[in-house]
Design a protein around this motif. Structure first.
Motif, PDB file in Angstrom:
ATOM      1  N   GLU A   1      13.403  36.117 -18.995  1.00  0.00           N
ATOM      2  CA  GLU A   1      13.622  37.510 -19.979  1.00  0.00           C
ATOM      3  C   GLU A   1      14.766  38.405 -19.350  1.00  0.00           C
ATOM      4  O   GLU A   1      15.519  38.360 -18.681  1.00  0.00           O
ATOM      5  CB  GLU A   1      12.519  38.090 -18.961  1.00  0.00           C
ATOM      6  N   VAL A   2      14.581  39.562 -19.834  1.00  0.00           N
ATOM      7  CA  VAL A   2      15.726  40.762 -20.126  1.00  0.00           C
ATOM      8  C   VAL A   2      15.030  42.765 -20.011  1.00  0.00           C
ATOM      9  O   VAL A   2      14.802  42.328 -20.741  1.00  0.00           O
ATOM     10  CB  VAL A   2      17.014  41.140 -21.327  1.00  0.00           C
ATOM     11  N   THR A   3      15.808  43.015 -19.770  1.00  0.00           N
ATOM     12  CA  THR A   3      15.425  44.266 -19.525  1.00  0.00           C
ATOM     13  C   THR A   3      16.705  45.294 -20.328  1.00  0.00           C
ATOM     14  O   THR A   3      18.047  44.763 -20.586  1.00  0.00           O
ATOM     15  CB  THR A   3      16.050  44.841 -17.591  1.00  0.00           C
ATOM     16  N   LEU A   4      16.724  46.128 -20.541  1.00  0.00           N
ATOM     17  CA  LEU A   4      17.324  47.269 -20.657  1.00  0.00           C
ATOM     18  C   LEU A   4      18.413  47.373 -20.553  1.00  0.00           C
ATOM     19  O   LEU A   4      19.684  48.239 -21.116  1.00  0.00           O
ATOM     20  CB  LEU A   4      16.612  48.878 -21.206  1.00  0.00           C
ATOM     21  N   GLN A   5      18.602  46.962 -18.737  1.00  0.00           N
ATOM     22  CA  GLN A   5      20.228  47.554 -18.475  1.00  0.00           C
ATOM     23  C   GLN A   5      20.798  46.289 -17.916  1.00  0.00           C
ATOM     24  O   GLN A   5      21.481  46.237 -17.437  1.00  0.00           O
ATOM     25  CB  GLN A   5      19.595  48.547 -16.785  1.00  0.00           C
ATOM     26  N   GLY A   6      20.577  45.421 -19.019  1.00  0.00           N
ATOM     27  CA  GLY A   6      21.088  44.044 -19.001  1.00  0.00           C
ATOM     28  C   GLY A   6      21.096  42.749 -17.402  1.00  0.00           C
ATOM     29  O   GLY A   6      21.873  42.391 -17.417  1.00  0.00           O
ATOM     30  N   ARG A   7      19.718  43.307 -16.950  1.00  0.00           N
ATOM     31  CA  ARG A   7      19.217  42.145 -15.758  1.00  0.00           C
ATOM     32  C   ARG A   7      18.305  40.770 -16.577  1.00  0.00           C
ATOM     33  O   ARG A   7      18.191  41.219 -17.413  1.00  0.00           O
ATOM     34  CB  ARG A   7      18.198  43.058 -14.813  1.00  0.00           C
ATOM     35  N   VAL A   8      18.465  39.780 -16.009  1.00  0.00           N
ATOM     36  CA  VAL A   8      18.123  38.755 -16.268  1.00  0.00           C
ATOM     37  C   VAL A   8      16.496  38.563 -15.328  1.00  0.00           C
ATOM     38  O   VAL A   8      16.835  38.804 -14.117  1.00  0.00           O
ATOM     39  CB  VAL A   8      18.183  37.279 -15.679  1.00  0.00           C
ATOM     40  N   LEU A   9      15.449  38.684 -15.986  1.00  0.00           N
ATOM     41  CA  LEU A   9      14.563  38.741 -14.944  1.00  0.00           C
ATOM     42  C   LEU A   9      13.856  36.966 -15.627  1.00  0.00           C
ATOM     43  O   LEU A   9      13.626  36.829 -16.017  1.00  0.00           O
ATOM     44  CB  LEU A   9      13.288  39.292 -15.671  1.00  0.00           C
ATOM     45  N   PRO A  10      12.657  36.452 -14.301  1.00  0.00           N
ATOM     46  CA  PRO A  10      12.407  34.947 -14.527  1.00  0.00           C
ATOM     47  C   PRO A  10      11.319  34.744 -15.261  1.00  0.00           C
ATOM     48  O   PRO A  10      10.788  35.549 -16.088  1.00  0.00           O
ATOM     49  CB  PRO A  10      11.781  34.935 -13.299  1.00  0.00           C
ATOM     50  N   ILE A  11      11.178  33.822 -15.793  1.00  0.00           N
ATOM     51  CA  ILE A  11      10.233  33.454 -16.718  1.00  0.00           C
ATOM     52  C   ILE A  11       9.157  32.310 -15.713  1.00  0.00           C
ATOM     53  O   ILE A  11       9.207  31.853 -15.005  1.00  0.00           O
ATOM     54  CB  ILE A  11      11.267  32.608 -17.527  1.00  0.00           C
ATOM     55  N   GLY A  12       8.308  31.668 -16.672  1.00  0.00           N
ATOM     56  CA  GLY A  12       7.059  31.124 -15.891  1.00  0.00           C
ATOM     57  C   GLY A  12       7.930  29.959 -17.086  1.00  0.00           C
ATOM     58  O   GLY A  12       8.452  29.554 -18.128  1.00  0.00           O
ATOM     59  N   GLY A  13       7.514  27.900 -16.353  1.00  0.00           N
ATOM     60  CA  GLY A  13       7.285  27.169 -16.901  1.00  0.00           C
ATOM     61  C   GLY A  13       8.620  26.136 -17.039  1.00  0.00           C
ATOM     62  O   GLY A  13       9.156  25.322 -17.968  1.00  0.00           O
ATOM     63  N   LEU A  14       9.822  26.643 -15.941  1.00  0.00           N
ATOM     64  CA  LEU A  14      10.746  25.914 -15.800  1.00  0.00           C
ATOM     65  C   LEU A  14      10.789  25.149 -16.023  1.00  0.00           C
ATOM     66  O   LEU A  14      11.810  23.985 -16.397  1.00  0.00           O
ATOM     67  CB  LEU A  14      11.565  26.773 -14.474  1.00  0.00           C
ATOM     68  N   LYS A  15       9.919  24.255 -15.142  1.00  0.00           N
ATOM     69  CA  LYS A  15      10.202  22.654 -15.397  1.00  0.00           C
ATOM     70  C   LYS A  15      10.130  22.150 -16.999  1.00  0.00           C
ATOM     71  O   LYS A  15      10.803  21.004 -17.008  1.00  0.00           O
ATOM     72  CB  LYS A  15       8.990  22.327 -14.487  1.00  0.00           C
ATOM     73  N   GLN A  16       9.097  22.432 -17.161  1.00  0.00           N
ATOM     74  CA  GLN A  16       9.153  22.236 -18.817  1.00  0.00           C
ATOM     75  C   GLN A  16       9.750  22.775 -19.553  1.00  0.00           C
ATOM     76  O   GLN A  16      10.396  21.642 -20.462  1.00  0.00           O
ATOM     77  CB  GLN A  16       7.192  22.506 -19.556  1.00  0.00           C
TER      78      GLN A  16
END
Length: 149
Positions: free
Chosen positions: A73-88
């Protein structure tokens, strides 16, 4: 998905100069991000970094490396946020033959859930900013060849 696309375009527009994109490219331009329904559900903001990468590739002419997958996921400030389901998602990337996967730094701990066989075959790139994502995902600009007269 719409919100992710809006954030992606806003971030690219706000960072155009740093990315080497002429601001005039945005004047009188419309961008349509088409994500066909298909058989794969696309829910949530996990495609944010992918949308940014696609837009930057389009506007700079720098191709995306064919060996790279990404999720975040991204923010307007350019940060990368975590997601779910990384294994899959990692299993799918490996099955597709990808050798590099860009993820959020905050998903680093989730790599423990990814089978060792996949971790050995795929290089994971934990990132905190979109500039880090683009450094991994995009091919470098081609060197200009001097012309002789």
């Amino acid at each position: 998905m719409k919100e992710s696309a809006r954030i992606a375009l806003s971030w690219v527009r706000a960072n155009a100069e740093r990315l080497g994109i002429d601001a005039e490219r945005f004047e009188d331009a419309e961008f349509h991000v088409h994500v066909p329904a298909g058989a794969i559900p696309k829910d949530g903001p996990s495609a944010g970094i992918t949308m940014v990468t696609a837009l930057v590739s389009l506007l700079t002419g720098r191709p995306v490396k064919h060996t790279v997958g990404m999720t975040g996921e991204v923010t307007l400030q350019g940060r990368v946020l975590p997601i779910g389901g990384l294994k899959q998602k990692s299993l799918a990337a490996h099955a597709a033959g990808l050798t590099d996967v860009v993820i959020s730094e905050r998903n680093r701990g989730d790599l423990d859930d990814v089978p060792e066989e996949v971790r050995d075959a795929v290089t994971f790139h934990p990132t905190m900013t979109l500039h880090e994502v683009l450094a991994v995902a995009l091919e470098p600009l081609p060197a200009t060849v001097p012309t002789t007269a």
